[in-house]
Design a protein around this motif. Structure first.
Motif, PDB file in Angstrom:
ATOM      1  N   ILE A   1       0.857  -1.185   0.000  1.00 18.84           N
ATOM      2  CA  ILE A   1       0.000   0.000   0.000  1.00 18.84           C
ATOM      3  C   ILE A   1       0.893   1.235   0.000  1.00 18.84           C
ATOM      4  N   PRO A   2       0.653   2.203  -0.855  1.00 21.45           N
ATOM      5  CA  PRO A   2       1.520   3.391  -0.913  1.00 21.45           C
ATOM      6  C   PRO A   2       1.655   4.072   0.450  1.00 21.45           C
ATOM      7  N   ALA A   3       2.891   4.433   0.794  1.00 17.89           N
ATOM      8  CA  ALA A   3       3.155   5.045   2.092  1.00 17.89           C
ATOM      9  C   ALA A   3       2.335   6.315   2.277  1.00 17.89           C
ATOM     10  N   GLY A   4       2.195   7.100   1.206  1.00 23.11           N
ATOM     11  CA  GLY A   4       1.446   8.342   1.321  1.00 23.11           C
ATOM     12  C   GLY A   4      -0.008   8.113   1.672  1.00 23.11           C
ATOM     13  N   GLU A   5      -0.592   7.033   1.145  1.00 20.03           N
ATOM     14  CA  GLU A   5      -1.982   6.715   1.466  1.00 20.03           C
ATOM     15  C   GLU A   5      -2.128   6.314   2.934  1.00 20.03           C
ATOM     16  N   VAL A   6      -1.184   5.516   3.419  1.00 20.25           N
ATOM     17  CA  VAL A   6      -1.224   5.120   4.827  1.00 20.25           C
ATOM     18  C   VAL A   6      -1.121   6.352   5.721  1.00 20.25           C
ATOM     19  N   TRP A   7      -0.201   7.249   5.380  1.00 21.42           N
ATOM     20  CA  TRP A   7       0.009   8.448   6.193  1.00 21.42           C
ATOM     21  C   TRP A   7      -1.217   9.359   6.154  1.00 21.42           C
ATOM     22  N   ARG A   8      -1.838   9.446   5.008  1.00 23.20           N
ATOM     23  CA  ARG A   8      -3.037  10.287   4.890  1.00 23.20           C
ATOM     24  C   ARG A   8      -4.154   9.783   5.808  1.00 23.20           C
TER      25      ARG A   8
ATOM     26  N   LEU B   1       2.995  13.464  17.418  1.00 20.82           N
ATOM     27  CA  LEU B   1       3.056  12.093  17.895  1.00 20.82           C
ATOM     28  C   LEU B   1       2.102  11.914  19.074  1.00 20.82           C
ATOM     29  N   THR B   2       1.143  10.991  18.921  1.00 21.52           N
ATOM     30  CA  THR B   2       0.084  10.817  19.913  1.00 21.52           C
ATOM     31  C   THR B   2       0.161   9.421  20.518  1.00 21.52           C
ATOM     32  N   ILE B   3       0.326   9.395  21.833  1.00 25.13           N
ATOM     33  CA  ILE B   3       0.402   8.143  22.577  1.00 25.13           C
ATOM     34  C   ILE B   3      -0.901   7.956  23.347  1.00 25.13           C
ATOM     35  N   GLY B   4      -1.456   6.749  23.294  1.00 23.35           N
ATOM     36  CA  GLY B   4      -2.681   6.439  24.019  1.00 23.35           C
ATOM     37  C   GLY B   4      -2.420   5.482  25.163  1.00 23.35           C
ATOM     38  N   PHE B   5      -3.149   5.701  26.255  1.00 23.15           N
ATOM     39  CA  PHE B   5      -3.087   4.794  27.408  1.00 23.15           C
ATOM     40  C   PHE B   5      -4.489   4.739  27.988  1.00 23.15           C
TER      41      PHE B   5
ATOM     42  N   ALA C   1      11.913   9.708  17.659  1.00 27.45           N
ATOM     43  CA  ALA C   1      12.942   9.891  16.640  1.00 27.45           C
ATOM     44  C   ALA C   1      12.490   9.318  15.304  1.00 27.45           C
ATOM     45  N   VAL C   2      11.879   8.136  15.321  1.00 28.24           N
ATOM     46  CA  VAL C   2      11.419   7.522  14.071  1.00 28.24           C
ATOM     47  C   VAL C   2      10.205   8.269  13.524  1.00 28.24           C
ATOM     48  N   PHE C   3       9.288   8.701  14.400  1.00 30.49           N
ATOM     49  CA  PHE C   3       8.077   9.394  13.958  1.00 30.49           C
ATOM     50  C   PHE C   3       8.407  10.707  13.249  1.00 30.49           C
ATOM     51  N   TYR C   4       9.372  11.448  13.770  1.00 31.81           N
ATOM     52  CA  TYR C   4       9.676  12.771  13.215  1.00 31.81           C
ATOM     53  C   TYR C   4      10.788  12.757  12.167  1.00 31.81           C
ATOM     54  N   ASP C   5      11.289  11.588  11.832  1.00 29.53           N
ATOM     55  CA  ASP C   5      12.312  11.490  10.791  1.00 29.53           C
ATOM     56  C   ASP C   5      11.615  11.458   9.431  1.00 29.53           C
TER      57      ASP C   5
ATOM     58  N   SER D   1       9.566  14.380   0.992  1.00 30.95           N
ATOM     59  CA  SER D   1       8.134  14.592   0.749  1.00 30.95           C
ATOM     60  C   SER D   1       7.343  14.727   2.042  1.00 30.95           C
ATOM     61  N   GLY D   2       8.054  14.739   3.181  1.00 34.30           N
ATOM     62  CA  GLY D   2       7.381  14.912   4.465  1.00 34.30           C
ATOM     63  C   GLY D   2       6.861  13.641   5.074  1.00 34.30           C
ATOM     64  N   LEU D   3       7.258  12.489   4.525  1.00 31.79           N
ATOM     65  CA  LEU D   3       6.760  11.215   5.053  1.00 31.79           C
ATOM     66  C   LEU D   3       7.786  10.569   5.983  1.00 31.79           C
ATOM     67  N   PRO D   4       7.330   9.997   7.129  1.00 33.01           N
ATOM     68  CA  PRO D   4       8.236   9.239   8.003  1.00 33.01           C
ATOM     69  C   PRO D   4       8.364   7.809   7.481  1.00 33.01           C
ATOM     70  N   ARG D   5       9.261   7.605   6.531  1.00 33.34           N
ATOM     71  CA  ARG D   5       9.336   6.348   5.801  1.00 33.34           C
ATOM     72  C   ARG D   5       9.545   5.136   6.720  1.00 33.34           C
ATOM     73  N   ARG D   6      10.477   5.249   7.655  1.00 32.30           N
ATOM     74  CA  ARG D   6      10.746   4.104   8.544  1.00 32.30           C
ATOM     75  C   ARG D   6       9.513   3.804   9.393  1.00 32.30           C
ATOM     76  N   TRP D   7       8.847   4.846   9.871  1.00 35.15           N
ATOM     77  CA  TRP D   7       7.644   4.669  10.675  1.00 35.15           C
ATOM     78  C   TRP D   7       6.576   3.921   9.866  1.00 35.15           C
ATOM     79  N   LEU D   8       6.378   4.341   8.652  1.00 32.59           N
ATOM     80  CA  LEU D   8       5.341   3.738   7.825  1.00 32.59           C
ATOM     81  C   LEU D   8       5.690   2.307   7.429  1.00 32.59           C
ATOM     82  N   GLU D   9       6.975   2.003   7.297  1.00 27.74           N
ATOM     83  CA  GLU D   9       7.377   0.613   7.088  1.00 27.74           C
ATOM     84  C   GLU D   9       6.969  -0.239   8.286  1.00 27.74           C
ATOM     85  N   MET D  10       7.172   0.288   9.491  1.00 25.54           N
ATOM     86  CA  MET D  10       6.785  -0.448  10.693  1.00 25.54           C
ATOM     87  C   MET D  10       5.266  -0.621  10.768  1.00 25.54           C
TER      88      MET D  10
END
Length: 868
Positions: free
Chosen positions: A452-459, A502-506, A668-672, A676-685
């Motif tokens: 699935i395209p990373a940009g679509e996931v991020w959107r 970056l939003t953390i839920g608990f 660090a991974v979220f803001y890297d 194109s403004g995408l967190p590539r490593r984050w979206l891979e995870m």
């Protein structure tokens, strides 16, 4: 007052009375179209919608051809859903006619004290109920013929608000069953069905039965608020987990005993097949086994022991807690009062009842009646809800099978799962349908998610985060106003939280072991993370403490007071009244799901599964499901210091690790970002998480496991017991009585082996044993060599078993028997073996079922060297 619908709109009532709407988006869209503004105002509750929609609007809809076409399509689709063969029907067809041979059961009765189906039917408090709700919905989707049983609580659990100083306040708004998607179960002549159970002093407790439809699954909810009951009896079903000992005991008697009677009435009226298997979801419903024993004694002429064997064969018991405090235990004298004296039934003598719940094992409390212990004694099959929880449960309850090593205690595990239709955001489902259709259509092809395209996931992830932010602001505003703030004081809420941060839920229940306030261990360190100028973090928190848990309320107050501080209140918020709707918003909108219990006290922790299906990453102690499915790429594991330090030091170490992970890894991974403004490593995870965890965390996998590993074997055992007028149950009970009587004389008298001086891998070790069977027949026992690797304390680790062979004509004199065998030497290293005698019968579920074992008087075996 129920709305009288115009004839063209009668299908709306049919749709509303089947709770499938709670997870079917197209039906929800139809309800919204009735009156979009009112739909929002009533909180997406279709019963309230029809109660408040104007007659003029209904009249207009009854002439709206487009709406009527949509209504017709929706009702026809529901009919098809309810009648078309599904996975279970295909399974039954492949296995032959249901009810014969090794086919799956004709029907399964599922008992739980709470169910989380929808926030519009508030009959749940936490994970146990949510899991039960997901179990029913998935059973409906797969066509599994479950009949569910519970109680209808007139005040539910409780609604939570906060005082000005952050203390939890409880409210119990009354619930009118006539305003819920329920119908009374009635006889053919229209008379409401009532079930009755006895109480001391000759009083009876009556209950009516409400029927809910959860897709294909009928759900029976017992309600004691009926004429004929005195005030105290009417209040038995007043609230979930409320009241003192007598009150709770009566609730559980009504759930178990009354529940079986409600099932009998429902099957008689509806023609539904009678259940072959009974699934007890935690110990609260354990008395169902007593009622089934009473039935078999009074109706089929069995004695108590014979009926017990028949009941055990078809019963599955699931334990959901690794915490002893989470198990209901009553004073023995209280149980004796309710089941003895004038209330005693000849079919279930009080002394036999008390035996079932007795903690008569080393370390047990002889003054209490343990509901979980009774549930396990009444079930031939027992499981925990994750692999780790299964191990913990074997340690907790090992005393019931004394003499066996913990690893052999017959408590298995089926890891929980979650219902995708309930918890996965519509945007995620639509993205998957477009980019990985096989996943949505058949549940296969999960690896397509990686493409699935990373940009679509991020959107989509950004849209879900933004929706959570807006919902959190609304809830936060309502909470501050309720706490006494003025509009002028809360203008800051308009800018609270940020949809690009970056939003953390608990969010969870708030017993102490879940450690709501671990994040506050170092308040200044937390402030730094929240207010970091380059990589800021925001945290959304929710949770309820039990009304009687003052410690839990103090934890909530502590977190609220921190979140109230002006410098951080825009970055960390506590949202009161945690329910299914809020839980859904959180698991869909958070980037990271945080969980930091004291390991190993989290049985499963399914909220993290829901977050994962929505593209969230987990940040968790390796407990529950996360312990078995964390792979290093689907989130982060908080190092646990269990067993390494005292409680205070342990909290300090684990909190420090939590802060470090958030700062140096998660954020660090979220803001890297790339160009194109995408967190590539984050979206891979994210894509890896969905692709690998998706097929594991779904409740469809869980329910298939139950059907194949527990329900079907239980049905096969139950049929074997019932065949020939319960000949199997009668024979097994008689055999057990003989074995128990003679077992004290069973002994391993002599063990010897040869060729042990220079053992080599690939050879075999001959073993010869002399056993005194103490009057038992050789067919009654198995003589086994237990062998394998040994640890530093000379104990066997993950041993294997070899059944030894009786020597023909090998009577050793005086009733002794000779057995021989050859133990395979398959691996190098420290090796040991021993010998044991255990009962054997084809109707036993396993060697350890009776808890009987005979071992040599002195240890035998080689433990003083390595195999070469």
């Amino acid at each position: 007052m129920r709305t009288v619908l115009p004839e063209p709109l009668r299908g709306l009532e049919e749709l509303i009375l089947n709770l499938r709407w709670s997870w079917h988006h197209e039906t929800l869209d139809l309800f919204q179209a009735v009156d979009p503004a009112l739909w929002e105002a009533v909180g997406h509750d279709p019963v309230r919608l029809l109660g408040e929609v104007s007659a003029e609007r209904l009249a207009a809809l009854s002439e709206d051809r487009r709406f009527l076409r949509r209504l017709k399509d929706a009702t026809e689709e529901l009919h098809d859903y309810l009648t078309a063969p599904r996975w279970y029907q295909r399974l039954a067809a492949a296995g032959g006619e249901a009810g014969a041979g090794d086919a799956p059961p004709r029907a399964i009765a599922y008992f739980s004290p709470e169910y989380g189906i929808t926030a519009a039917l508030p009959q749940y408090s936490g994970g146990l109920g949510i899991l039960a709700g997901d179990h029913l919905k998935t059973a409906s989707d797969l066509g599994v013929p479950i009949i569910a049983v519970g109680l209808l609580y007139r005040h539910g659990y409780f609604s939570q608000s906060l005082s000005p100083d952050g203390w939890q306040l409880e409210h119990y708004p009354p619930i009118d069953p006539n305003g819920l998607p329920l119908r009374l179960l009635r006889e053919a002549d229209g008379t409401p069905v009532q079930v009755t159970i006895g109480q001391p002093q000759g009083r009876d407790l009556h209950a009516q039965v409400w029927l809910a439809r959860v897709g294909r699954v009928p759900q029976l909810l017992l309600d004691s608020n009926v004429e004929g009951n005195d005030h105290a009896a009417r209040d038995i079903t007043d609230r979930l987990y409320g009241g003192g000992g007598d009150h709770r005991l009566l609730q559980e008697m009504l759930l178990g005993i009354g529940g079986v009677r409600a099932i009998r009435a429902y099957c008689r009226i509806s023609g539904h097949p009678a259940p072959e298997v009974f699934h007890t979801n935690e110990g609260h419903a354990g008395f169902l086994g007593l009622e089934r024993i009473r039935e078999l004694v009074s109706e089929d002429g069995l004695d108590f022991d014979e009926a017990l064997e028949a009941v055990r064969a078809g019963t599955v018991f699931t334990t959901h807690t690794p915490v002893p405090a989470g198990i209901d235990r009553f004073p023995r004298e209280l149980v004796q009062r309710y089941f003895g004296g004038g209330n005693e039934e000849a079919e279930a003598p009080v002394d036999r009842v008390l035996e079932l719940g007795a903690e008569n094992y080393p370390g047990g409390d002889r003054t209490v009646f343990n509901m979980a212990v009774m549930g396990m004694r009444l079930a031939q099959r027992v499981n925990g809800v994750s692999e780790l929880h299964g191990r913990v449960s074997r340690e907790m309850f090992g005393g019931l099978w004394g003499g066996f090593d913990t690893a052999e205690v017959p408590i298995g595990s089926i890891t929980n799962g979650v219902h995708a239709g309930t918890w996965v955001a519509r945007e995620i489902l639509e993205l998957a349908a477009r980019e990985a259709p096989e996943v949505v259509e058949s549940g296969r092809g999960w690896d397509e998610v990686r493409r699935i395209p990373a940009g679509e996931v991020w959107r989509v992830r950004r849209a879900l985060r933004e929706r959570l932010v807006h919902d959190a602001r609304r809830r936060l505003r309502e909470s501050w106003l309720q706490r006494g703030a003025s509009e002028a004081e809360i203008s800051w809420i308009d800018d609270a939280l940020d949809p690009d941060m970056l939003t953390i839920g608990f969010a969870r229940r708030v017993p102490s072991y879940k450690r709501l306030t671990l994040m506050l261990r170092d308040p200044e360190r937390l402030r730094e993370l929240l207010l970091d100028p380059v990589r800021p973090v925001q945290i959304v928190i929710a949770g309820k403490a039990h009304p009687a848990d003052e410690g839990g309320k103090r934890l909530i107050q502590e977190i609220v007071r921190f979140a109230d501080a002006e410098d951080v209140r825009h970055r960390i918020v506590f949202l009161p009244d945690y329910d299914m709707d809020l839980g859904r918003a959180l698991v869909q909108g958070c980037d990271v799901w945080m969980n930091n219990p004291l390991r190993p006290l989290e049985a499963c922790g399914t909220s993290g599964m829901k977050a994962a299906l929505n593209g969230g990453l987990n940040l968790s102690i390796r407990d529950g499901w996360w312990d078995e499915w964390y792979d290093g790429q689907n989130g982060w594991a908080i190092p646990s210091a269990d067993g390494l330090a005292g409680p205070d030091r342990r909290d300090a170490l684990e909190a420090g690790a939590l802060y470090e992970l958030i700062e140096d890894h998660v954020s660090a991974v979220f803001y890297d970002r790339d160009s194109s403004g995408l967190p590539r490593r984050w979206l891979e995870m994210v894509r890896h998480t969905i692709a690998t965890l998706g097929p594991k965390v779904l409740a469809t996998r869980m329910l298939r496991d139950y059907v194949e590993e527990y329900y079907t074997p239980a049905a096969v055992s139950a049929r074997a017991m019932a065949a020939g007028g319960y000949a199997g149950a009668r024979a097994l009970a008689a055999w057990k009585r003989k074995v128990v009587k003679d077992w004290p004389r069973v002994a391993v008298e002599h063990v010897e082996s040869s060729g042990a001086d220079s053992p080599h891998v690939g050879t075999r070790l001959p073993v010869r044993v002399v056993v005194d069977l103490g009057g038992l027949d050789p067919s009654d026992v198995a003589v086994e060599a237990v062998y394998g690797r040994v640890d530093e304390s000379d104990a066997l680790v993950d041993p294997s078993h070899l059944e030894l062979t009786e020597l023909a004509g090998g009577d050793g004199g005086g009733g002794a028997r000779r057995y021989v065998g050859e133990v395979p030497l398959t691996r190098s290293g420290a090796f040991g073996y021993s010998v044991r005698v255990v009962p054997r019968h084809p109707l036993l579920a396993g060697r350890a079922e009776m808890g009987l074992i005979a071992l040599p008087a002195a240890p035998h075996g080689m433990t003083n060297g390595n195999l070469r």
